[in-house]
Design an enzyme around this catalytic site. Structure first.
Site, PDB file in Angstrom:
ATOM      1  N   ARG A 167     -16.992 -19.428  39.076  1.00 47.84           N
ATOM      2  CA  ARG A 167     -16.867 -17.969  38.972  1.00 47.84           C
ATOM      3  C   ARG A 167     -16.671 -17.347  40.362  1.00 47.84           C
ATOM      4  NH1 ARG A 167     -22.851 -15.142  38.379  1.00 47.84           N
ATOM      5  NH2 ARG A 167     -23.973 -16.607  39.708  1.00 47.84           N
ATOM      6  N   HIS A 222     -27.759 -16.902  25.303  1.00 51.99           N
ATOM      7  CA  HIS A 222     -26.706 -16.679  26.290  1.00 51.99           C
ATOM      8  C   HIS A 222     -25.962 -17.960  26.666  1.00 51.99           C
ATOM      9  CE1 HIS A 222     -28.329 -12.700  26.585  1.00 51.99           C
ATOM     10  NE2 HIS A 222     -27.583 -12.379  27.625  1.00 51.99           N
ATOM     11  N   GLU A 250     -17.409  -4.943  24.892  1.00 51.19           N
ATOM     12  CA  GLU A 250     -16.490  -6.085  24.814  1.00 51.19           C
ATOM     13  C   GLU A 250     -15.472  -5.953  23.690  1.00 51.19           C
ATOM     14  OE1 GLU A 250     -19.980  -8.014  27.006  1.00 51.19           O
ATOM     15  OE2 GLU A 250     -19.753  -6.592  25.352  1.00 51.19           O
ATOM     16  N   PHE A 265     -20.067 -14.003  24.876  1.00 52.72           N
ATOM     17  CA  PHE A 265     -19.623 -12.751  24.261  1.00 52.72           C
ATOM     18  C   PHE A 265     -18.139 -12.756  23.913  1.00 52.72           C
ATOM     19  CE2 PHE A 265     -23.187 -11.159  27.091  1.00 52.72           C
ATOM     20  CZ  PHE A 265     -24.130 -11.244  26.084  1.00 52.72           C
ATOM     21  N   HIS A 268     -20.415 -18.113  33.066  1.00 51.80           N
ATOM     22  CA  HIS A 268     -21.653 -18.598  32.443  1.00 51.80           C
ATOM     23  C   HIS A 268     -21.284 -19.475  31.245  1.00 51.80           C
ATOM     24  CE1 HIS A 268     -22.850 -15.348  35.024  1.00 51.80           C
ATOM     25  NE2 HIS A 268     -24.141 -15.520  34.771  1.00 51.80           N
ATOM     26  N   HIS A 317       0.846  -1.190   0.000  1.00 48.57           N
ATOM     27  CA  HIS A 317       0.000   0.000   0.000  1.00 48.57           C
ATOM     28  C   HIS A 317       0.888   1.249   0.000  1.00 48.57           C
ATOM     29  CE1 HIS A 317      -2.267  -3.316   1.759  1.00 48.57           C
ATOM     30  NE2 HIS A 317      -3.389  -2.684   1.435  1.00 48.57           N
ATOM     31  N   HIS A 340      -4.184   3.095  -3.239  1.00 52.17           N
ATOM     32  CA  HIS A 340      -4.320   2.508  -1.905  1.00 52.17           C
ATOM     33  C   HIS A 340      -3.613   1.164  -1.768  1.00 52.17           C
ATOM     34  CE1 HIS A 340      -6.112   1.433   1.949  1.00 52.17           C
ATOM     35  NE2 HIS A 340      -6.378   0.246   1.421  1.00 52.17           N
ATOM     36  N   ARG A 394     -21.544 -20.758  36.144  1.00 49.83           N
ATOM     37  CA  ARG A 394     -22.480 -19.964  36.946  1.00 49.83           C
ATOM     38  C   ARG A 394     -23.024 -20.803  38.103  1.00 49.83           C
ATOM     39  NH1 ARG A 394     -28.711 -18.396  35.612  1.00 49.83           N
ATOM     40  NH2 ARG A 394     -28.966 -16.768  37.184  1.00 49.83           N
TER      41      ARG A 394
END
Length: 663
Positions: free
Chosen positions: A357, A472, A410, A436, A460, A33, A263, A519
């Protein structure tokens, strides 16, 4: 640092040399580039020649300013300015751009090229890592020593960086915290791969950052006086600063300037020759650095050596004083942990029960006094992740502390964690729900690539979280994390394995660790009856041996170790000699000698059943073609955890039945 008047002739000659070095490197490689390095050369020149506090002879000097090239595709800009500034990057290195084994890869790589502060490639990562570096700098300044750690972090970024959502998350937190030691310089060239940015990007960037609490400057990208003044003002402002530089991609290339063609591909021989003529260089020559430029840039090395020498003298003097924080930092910044830190590790009594946890939070707080530079937080989930260090202060606007409210961010949290891990001495951690982890995948991958000792607290961990339902309940996440080379994924089965998981994570300062935690409450095993929890360090170990002839092996991690133990009792009652192997960390187990692995999993025993409340992917390496895996073949459901475990087959009866079916 000295701020003499800019010599326009020397400055121009140096900037133009830098531009053409970049274009030559891309042309020789036939890949790369060229446009962005050409447009950003004035900014790089001013930073390295006039503003950065750095020592080319020691790129890792702890008191230096940090520079991040977030738009990593413009790597030849960084390699060129490092070469001209006196870093150990040679002209031959530039000529070997993008070649096998060269020190000048296509995107900057931490630990590979002297002077590269972090690995950048995926756009947006560098701007978020910069927030973490600035937070780390503030923490050291306020918690360790205000004079030694007053450095700044500069980030050069592009339209692509600011389009990525991670940049908004990171900038929002930086503005909230008033990180005055953070300066972004934004190359507003209005060009992306597909064409003009107006195809997909029409927001007023300054307004976004003003709303986030940033100081804003606007400059012309070729006006050295304007850029110089804007950097000076940014240094003095207590807020993070965004300098918007109106630049022109591929500037000086007669037909490709301000076009997408500049570019992501070489200019081409004809265009490059014309650009050299435009800048007054001989079109017949390549990789040219005039002697006047070398003399001018040679000023940097002795100045940097003097700056570091004075800093090291101050450090030596301060270490003679009664300063526990500085003494601790000096030990930790070498990678050495405090003597006896492991004596702080707790031990949990058999017969009790706790979610891993919860055991993790207790362990973390037990370690905190012994590890004063341990810091972190969560994405607004500290009460669930148990990631708060009790009695410790919080990061807040204008201040710092060992607890961090990352907010529901996150994506940015993962990259900020990398910036904190780049800060010498710090041991950073961050928590969220395992489902997540996908939001953090890119920074986790980069942490593994860079060998950073980050710690991820993912709670969890399975369908066992219960009523929140399949959105979840992570099923594929263990497999995707285990697929990342260099990441240690640890899923402990009880409180004491959790303690050993933290011990392993803290001890390993050169690899990231993901702790996968439950959990639901899990029984604390009686280690008088079962093997000791320190077997976790081996990755897999015989938790319960068979009685009589070995006929079956049950392998499990986390919560599913307990129904596996119950299944063993059922099988033993029928005379089926069964052992249970706890497998909290595949990575550790695979590193053991073959003799040990064969001792745990004897090759002659083909009846093997793995049990884990996640997709079965990967377990086949341990159970073989004759074995079986009890796992998740779809998503979960919304129901109490015990009902889910029964419904999906994670029971002693079902496990025992699978073993008997195999036999």
């Amino acid at each position: 640092m000295s701020q003499a008047v800019i010599d326009p002739t020397l400055a121009k000659q140096t900037i133009d040399s830098l531009r053409l070095l970049a274009a030559d490197a891309v042309e020789k490689a036939r890949s790369g580039h060229p446009g962005t390095p050409m447009e950003a050369a004035p900014i790089a020149y001013l930073l390295y020649q006039r503003h950065l506090r750095h020592n080319p002879a020691n790129p890792n000097w702890a008191g230096r300013d940090r520079f991040i090239l977030s738009c990593g595709h413009a790597s030849t800009l960084l390699y060129g300015i490092l070469h001209l500034s006196g870093y150990d990057v040679s002209l031959d290195d530039l000529k070997n751009f993008r070649q096998m084994g060269s020190r000048t890869p296509g995107h900057p790589e931490f630990g590979h090229t002297p002077g590269v502060e972090t690995t950048t490639g995926p756009l947006g990562q560098g701007v978020a890592v910069g927030v973490g570096m600035a937070m780390g700098g503030r923490f050291l300044q306020q918690q360790v020593d205000g004079e030694l750690f007053d450095y700044r972090t500069y980030v050069l970024c592009s339209d692509g960086d600011l389009m990525e959502g991670i940049s908004t998350e990171a900038a929002s937190l930086a503005g909230h915290l008033r990180l005055g030691n953070l300066i972004y310089i934004y190359l507003d060239n209005r060009i992306t791969i597909e064409g003009e940015t107006s195809l997909a990007f029409s927001e007023e960037v300054a307004t976004r950052f003003i709303a986030g609490g940033w100081h804003i400057e606007r400059v012309e990208g070729e006006n050295l006086v304007e850029i110089d003044g804007a950097i000076k003002r940014a240094k003095e402002d207590p807020r993070p600063s965004l300098i918007i530089a109106r630049t022109h991609i591929g500037i000086g290339a007669p037909t490709k300037q301000d076009t997408a063609e500049a570019h992501g591909a070489p200019l081409g021989e004809k265009e490059l020759r014309a650009a050299k003529a435009f800048y007054g260089f001989d079109p017949e020559q390549s990789f040219v650095v005039p002697e006047a430029v070398r003399t001018h840039m040679a000023e940097i090395a002795p100045r940097g050596a003097q700056l570091e020498s004075a800093w090291q003298a101050r450090l030596a003097a301060k270490l003679q004083e009664d300063n526990a924080s500085l003494q601790a930092w000096n030990q930790l910044q070498t990678g050495e942990l405090p003597d006896g830190w492991q004596t702080a590790l707790p031990e949990f009594a058999a017969g009790t029960s706790a979610a891993t946890r919860k055991a993790s939070g207790d362990t973390l707080n037990a370690l905190a006094p012994a590890l004063p530079l341990l810091l972190g937080g969560s994405a607004d989930l500290a009460p669930s992740n148990n990631t708060e260090l009790k009695g410790q202060s919080f990061f807040a606007p204008g201040t710092s502390g060992r607890n961090i409210h990352f907010g529901i961010r996150e994506h940015a949290m993962g990259a900020i964690l990398n910036g904190l891990a780049h800060t010498p001495g710090l041991i950073p951690f961050a928590g969220t729900f395992l489902v997540f982890a996908d939001y953090m995948r890119t920074p986790i991958r980069l942490a593994a690539m860079m060998g950073l000792g980050t710690v991820y607290v993912f709670t969890h961990d399975s369908i066992g979280l219960g009523e929140d339902g399949p959105t979840h309940q992570p099923v594929e996440h263990l497999a995707t994390l285990r697929a990342i080379p260099g990441l240690n994924v640890i899923r402990p089965c009880d409180a004491n394995e959790t303690v050993r998981a933290w011990e392993a994570a803290i001890a390993n300062r050169n690899e990231p660790t993901a702790l996968i935690l439950s959990r639901q409450n899990l029984p604390t095993l009686d280690r008088e009856c079962f093997a000791g929890a320190d077997g976790l360090h081996l990755g897999g170990y015989v938790l319960a041996r068979e009685e009589g002839e070995l006929k079956a092996i049950l392998l499990a991690s986390g919560a599913e170790v307990h129904p596996a133990l119950a299944a063993r009792e059922l099988l033993q009652q029928e005379g089926i000699g069964t052992r249970v192997v706890s497998m909290p960390c595949w990575e550790f187990f695979d590193q053991q000698e073959k003799d040990y692995r064969d001792e745990v999993l004897p090759p002659a025993c083909a009846c093997r059943v793995a049990v884990e409340a996640a997709v079965p992917f990967g377990w086949e390496r341990y159970v073989g073609i004759s074995g079986a895996v009890i796992g998740m073949t779809g998503f979960g459901a919304s129901a109490p955890a015990e009902k889910l475990m029964e419904h999906f087959g994670f029971t002693a009866d079902n496990i025992a039945a699978r073993v008997k079916a195999l036999l």
